[in-house]
Design a protein around this motif. Structure first.
Motif, PDB file in Angstrom:
ATOM      1  N   ASP A 267      -0.389   4.452   0.228  1.00  0.00           N
ATOM      2  CA  ASP A 267      -1.050   5.520   0.978  1.00  0.00           C
ATOM      3  C   ASP A 267      -0.791   5.326   2.473  1.00  0.00           C
ATOM      4  OD1 ASP A 267      -2.697   7.256   2.267  1.00  0.00           O
ATOM      5  OD2 ASP A 267      -4.498   6.767   1.101  1.00  0.00           O
TER       6      ASP A 267
ATOM      7  N   ILE B 150       0.863  -1.189   0.000  1.00  0.00           N
ATOM      8  CA  ILE B 150       0.000   0.000   0.000  1.00  0.00           C
ATOM      9  C   ILE B 150       0.895   1.234   0.000  1.00  0.00           C
ATOM     10  CG2 ILE B 150      -1.642   1.333   1.391  1.00  0.00           C
ATOM     11  CD1 ILE B 150      -2.617  -1.369   2.518  1.00  0.00           C
TER      12      ILE B 150
ATOM     13  N   GLU C 120      -3.744   0.339  10.133  1.00  0.00           N
ATOM     14  CA  GLU C 120      -4.706  -0.067  11.159  1.00  0.00           C
ATOM     15  C   GLU C 120      -4.008  -0.070  12.511  1.00  0.00           C
ATOM     16  OE1 GLU C 120      -7.857  -1.533  10.406  1.00  0.00           O
ATOM     17  OE2 GLU C 120      -7.612  -1.123   8.260  1.00  0.00           O
TER      18      GLU C 120
ATOM     19  N   LYS D 148      -3.387   4.573   5.322  1.00  0.00           N
ATOM     20  CA  LYS D 148      -4.180   3.333   5.346  1.00  0.00           C
ATOM     21  C   LYS D 148      -3.650   2.305   6.343  1.00  0.00           C
ATOM     22  CE  LYS D 148      -7.126   3.716   1.670  1.00  0.00           C
ATOM     23  NZ  LYS D 148      -6.740   3.965   0.285  1.00  0.00           N
TER      24      LYS D 148
END
Ligand SMILES: [Zn+2]
Ligand SMILES: [Zn+2]
Length: 961
Positions: A539, A537, A544, A542
């Protein structure tokens, strides 16, 4: 035994890699719910120590548990490869004394040495973690030196800048004169140090009176600007040695003057500190340090008494505080609040520059001695000695720090304290008391100094225009490439230092600030910096929240804090839901391990001497969350017992399975009990691991295997094993129990469990899987849980403990039957049959016993227990028979006879003994596996003898033809 386990471990590690067991487990979990985790990266500074092995074992248990629960576990390991830890090692290797040596050697060569060492050590540590049996994605670790990682760190800096939280400013901070860099608060290592203790006098300008002052750093007098007193506390003027001195009343009352060698004194005045506010004094080094004359002229507050309720404590020193704004963080606060000028005085090596006047060219230690000498010549020394106190040292090279005024780059954090504290309330801590420590740290957090004057680190991505001072904060490697039009092959120094571009403001040339970034920003940015690598990823938003982070207690100021501050400020989000915090490892006596003390034990040494499983087990079970761990070879006995019993128990089951057929019906109460216990255990340890009570999990496994299975159940069923059907039931119960136990133990003892699975359980259970780690975590068979039965057996064990004690008191061995047992608690009556066997008695009577000639009693938590110790002829015969058969069985084993082999037994002894045996001949034959027992007067050859009540019985074993 431990040697054997070590060989098994090596075998299993090979087995895992040959069969790609880890990869298979991982791919079987793809697409399942994600368990989000990040490894706090260790510094790759060489072989791991016991703190590392402890840390990674705990993590391994957590990750293995969640994998067995069916989660796709993120288990990317990491290494914190930049920073002083590596630089200091390279400097040592190259025999460098200071930063100047590095510059002379060449920054490019130095950096490539750092890189080489870091990568070599990553390899070493990876192998060591693998050897411990730790399952992480060792093929794809995150490395803080990777360009993709550095991109993430630069993004962090730029984002902080965009939020208006990056600034450059003057500040007094701890400084290592050897490493020649600033250190942040969390990098101070407090240690005992012997320092000077100097009491000196400062003369008031317009009065024949002195203020007495104390310091442990005489060199800081060179930078003295004011003296502070408390506005409201009492001070006294005393006549001592024919002079007038001012000090705090509290200290005078506490006997300070006597300590200073003043036997006789007279208090002539008493007043609050503010009464002397504004009085001018003569700087004691006014002639030696000419700049003070200029300062005095420019600033009227210079060299005066000022007041401060915040920083002055009348019970410290003399209650009159010497303030040198360039040389102390609190002094700096006082100085800036008064608008006093800022002068650095010392350079990065801790050597005075020209502002130091007479002291120019001297380092702080030399200057201290010289200051004392000068004061002494002027008659201003009151007392000079030494003091041992806690003092901050450089965390890497252990040099005592100096406090020094420098211009640095900061993250503005202090004004965010309240929000940090509020957010931290939402985290869960194991142990729970650690949360208060963390919150306390956040409540006092200062602005974060992020620049370091070193070489091997993520370069600070700030370019400044030489002409107009305009600066650009860069957020990625690509951005630098766009700005400069050059390809960045390596974002490290010195390559990146050469990247120059045009100022968009004035057309001047923009150069990078030569600093590197605090390594804690590297590791503190990990959650988003690894996204491109771990999840593909790009970005950074993003990410968690992590389920848990798990590190040592020093990370309250370190990684726990870095992660928290950055994710809170940048994203307003919790980086982690919970924290497991462990302590440090010390030696057996609780003393920190140090080369100089010769008390260092390394994990490798333990593994070579014993095995990895003993280390894993000990480190997990021995220490509660948050506590320090004592480690020594003398402390491993419990771990040794556990491992020995682990192997013996599964061997026992393997033997049972070889000779008996499973019977599943009509189970005895102790069978039902064990089936209930294993299910209760599953329930309990599942909860423990879900709530991260990891040592509790290990402790329960130990108690179950050692106490419940080995020392209780297997002993209890021994007599039943003589019956084929009963043996079949025991086989069934142990198979069911040990299948589940092995899976429960797999996270704790991954290699031993694997070996046992392959060697014993796979076949017994008829399993297809290649590995115990491919099996699911066991679930609770609710209909097998019988709390009433477990309760009853708990009581029974109380009773049996009492019986054991009574037998010891009277001198009746456990294998000798007794006539009767009295038990007050009638609720145990359903266990009558079990008790007969377990207590080895002929009768159980549920009555309150009364002590008499034959009945010995003992009170317990479940009422009174009484043992009838009367010796009848039948009992004597049986006892003799049991003693003989026990010795014979031992002899049979020694002679290499198998259980099915039959023997002929010859016995010789006094007539009285032989007569006794006649009554129990059938049972003797059965217990010894004898077809025939021949009693004779004398034996030509003797195998062994039995002593019974002062008589001797001899025997000889012969294999029956
Ligand atoms: Zn240092
Ligand atoms: Zn410019």
């Amino acid at each position: 035994m431990l040697d054997r386990i070590r060989r098994w471990e090596e075998e299993i590690l090979n087995y895992w890699s040959e069969k790609s067991v880890y990869d298979k487990v991982k791919s079987s979990l793809k697409g399942k719910p994600v368990f989000n985790f990040i490894d706090g990266p260790p510094y790759p500074t060489g072989p791991i120590h016991l703190g590392h092995s402890w840390n990674k074992t705990l993590k391994d248990i957590v990750l293995r548990f969640w994998r067995m629960r069916g989660y796709d576990v993120v288990d990317t390991p990491g290494f914190d490869m930049h920073g002083l830890p590596i630089e200091v090692q390279v400097e040592k290797k190259l025999n460098f004394k200071s930063k100047t040596d590095v510059l002379a050697y060449g920054v490019d060569k130095f950096i490539s040495e750092c890189k080489k060492l870091a990568f070599t050590n990553v390899k070493v540590e990876t192998e060591q973690f693998r050897r411990l049996g730790v399952w992480m994605d060792w093929e794809k670790p995150y490395l803080t030196v990777d360009p993709t990682y550095i991109d993430g760190v630069w993004w962090t800096i730029k984002r902080m800048h965009n939020l208006g939280r990056l600034y450059q400013g003057w500040k007094v901070l701890g400084w290592c004169p050897r490493c020649q860099t600033v250190l942040a608060q969390h990098e101070y290592e407090y240690k005992q140090k012997r320092s000077p203790s100097l009491y000196f006098k400062v003369k008031l300008l317009d009065e024949d009176c002195y203020v007495v002052v104390w310091t442990t750093t005489p060199w800081t007098l060179i930078g003295n600007m004011v003296i502070a007193v408390h506005p409201d506390e009492k001070y006294v003027k005393v006549k001592a040695n024919g002079e007038l001195w001012i000090l705090s009343k509290y200290q005078v009352d506490s006997g300070l003057l006597k300590e200073l060698g003043v036997e006789k004194y007279e208090v002539v005045d008493e007043f609050p500190g503010r009464a002397i506010e504004g009085k001018k004094y003569v700087h004691p080094l006014l002639n030696e340090v000419p700049i003070h004359k200029e300062l005095e002229e420019k600033n009227e507050r210079c060299h005066t008494i000022i007041t401060s309720a915040e920083y002055v404590h009348v019970d410290e020193g003399t209650g009159c505080l010497h303030v040198a704004p360039s040389f102390g963080p609190e002094d700096f606060e006082i100085g800036t609040s008064l608008g006093l000028p800022l002068i650095t005085f010392v350079d990065g090596r801790g050597v005075f520059d020209k502002d130091g006047g007479y002291f120019e060219g001297k380092n702080v230690n030399e200057a201290s001695e010289l200051v004392v000498k000068v004061l002494d010549e002027k008659g201003l020394v009151v007392k000079y000695g030494t003091i041992v106190h806690e003092y901050p040292h450089c965390w890497r090279c252990k040099t005592p720090l100096i406090f020094r005024l420098t211009k640095q780059w900061f993250f503005r954090v202090k004004d965010y304290r309240d929000k940090l504290v509020k957010l931290a309330e939402e985290t869960e801590w194991i142990p729970s008391w650690a949360k208060a420590l963390f919150i306390d740290w956040l409540k006092n957090i200062e602005d974060w100094c992020i620049s370091r004057q070193r070489f091997w680190g993520t370069p600070l991505p700030i370019w400044i225009c030489e002409k107009c001072g305009y600066y650009i904060v860069v957020g990625s490697i690509k951005e630098v490439e766009e700005l400069s039009g050059k390809r960045i092959e390596d974002p490290h120094r010195p390559f990146i230092d050469k990247i120059v571009f045009k100022c968009p403001n004035c057309g001047g040339s923009m150069k990078r600030v030569p600093d590197v970034i605090d390594v804690w920003i590297d590791s503190g940015s990990v959650i988003w910096s690894v996204l491109p690598q771990v999840k593909g990823i790009s970005d950074y938003s993003k990410w968690e929240t992590l389920e848990i982070v798990l590190e040592g207690k020093d990370q309250i100021r370190g990684w726990f804090s870095a992660l928290f501050v950055l994710s809170a400020i940048l994203f307003g989000k919790l980086p982690y839901k919970r924290v497991y915090m462990h302590g440090f490892v010390t030696d057996e006596r609780g003393v920190a391990m140090h080369k100089s003390l010769g008390n260092v034990i390394l994990p490798d040494e333990v593994i070579e001497k014993y095995c990895a499983e003993i280390l894993r087990f000990y480190q997990v079970i021995s220490t509660s969350p948050g506590e320090d761990q004592r480690f020594g070879y003398g402390l491993l006995s419990r771990a040794r017992t556990y491992l020995t019993i682990f192997i013996n128990t599964y061997n026992y089951l393997s033997q049972l399975a070889k000779y008996h057929k499973e019977v599943e019906t009509d189970l005895a109460p102790e069978d039902e009990w064990l089936l209930s216990r294993i299910n209760s255990l599953i329930e309990e340890v599942t909860k423990d691991l879900e709530s991260y009570q990891i040592p509790d999990y290990a402790r329960k496994l130990y108690e179950f295997l050692v106490e419940d299975v080995s020392r209780f159940y297997i002993q209890l069923v021994r007599e039943r094993m003589r019956d084929e059907t009963e043996a079949g039931k025991v086989l069934h119960v142990l198979k069911y129990t040990l299948d589940r136990f092995l899976r429960l133990a797999a996270p704790l003892n991954p290699m031993l469990s694997e070996k046992i699975f392959i060697k014993v359980m796979k076949k017994i259970l008829g399993r297809e899987e290649d590995s115990v780690h491919m099996l699911p975590w066991p679930s609770v068979d609710k209909d097998k849980v019988r709390k009433d039965l477990e309760e009853m057996f708990n009581k029974l064990r109380e009773v049996l403990t009492a019986v054991k004690r009574l037998r010891q008191e009277v001198g009746i061995k456990a294998r000798w039957p007794c006539r009767a047992l009295y038990i007050e608690d009638k609720s145990l009556s359903p266990l009558r049959e079990v008790i007969l066997r377990a207590a080895n008695v002929k009768e159980v009577i549920f009555e309150t016993p009364r002590e008499d000639k034959y009945i010995k009693t003992c009170s317990t938590t479940v009422g009174t227990v009484g043992l009838d110790v009367k010796e009848t002829r039948e009992l004597m015969a049986e006892r003799l028979m049991r003693d003989i058969s026990r010795h014979v069985r031992a002899k049979r084993k020694e002679l290499g006879l198998r259980p099915i082999d039959r023997i002929k037994l010859y016995i010789a002894g006094e007539k009285e003994m032989l007569n006794l045996l006649n009554d129990v001949m059938d049972e003797l034959k059965e217990r010894c596996g004898a077809d025939e027992v021949v009693t004779v007067r004398e034996l030509p050859k003797v195998h062994d003898k039995v002593e019974f009540k002062g008589h001797i019985v001899q025997f000889y074993v012969e294999k029956a033809s």
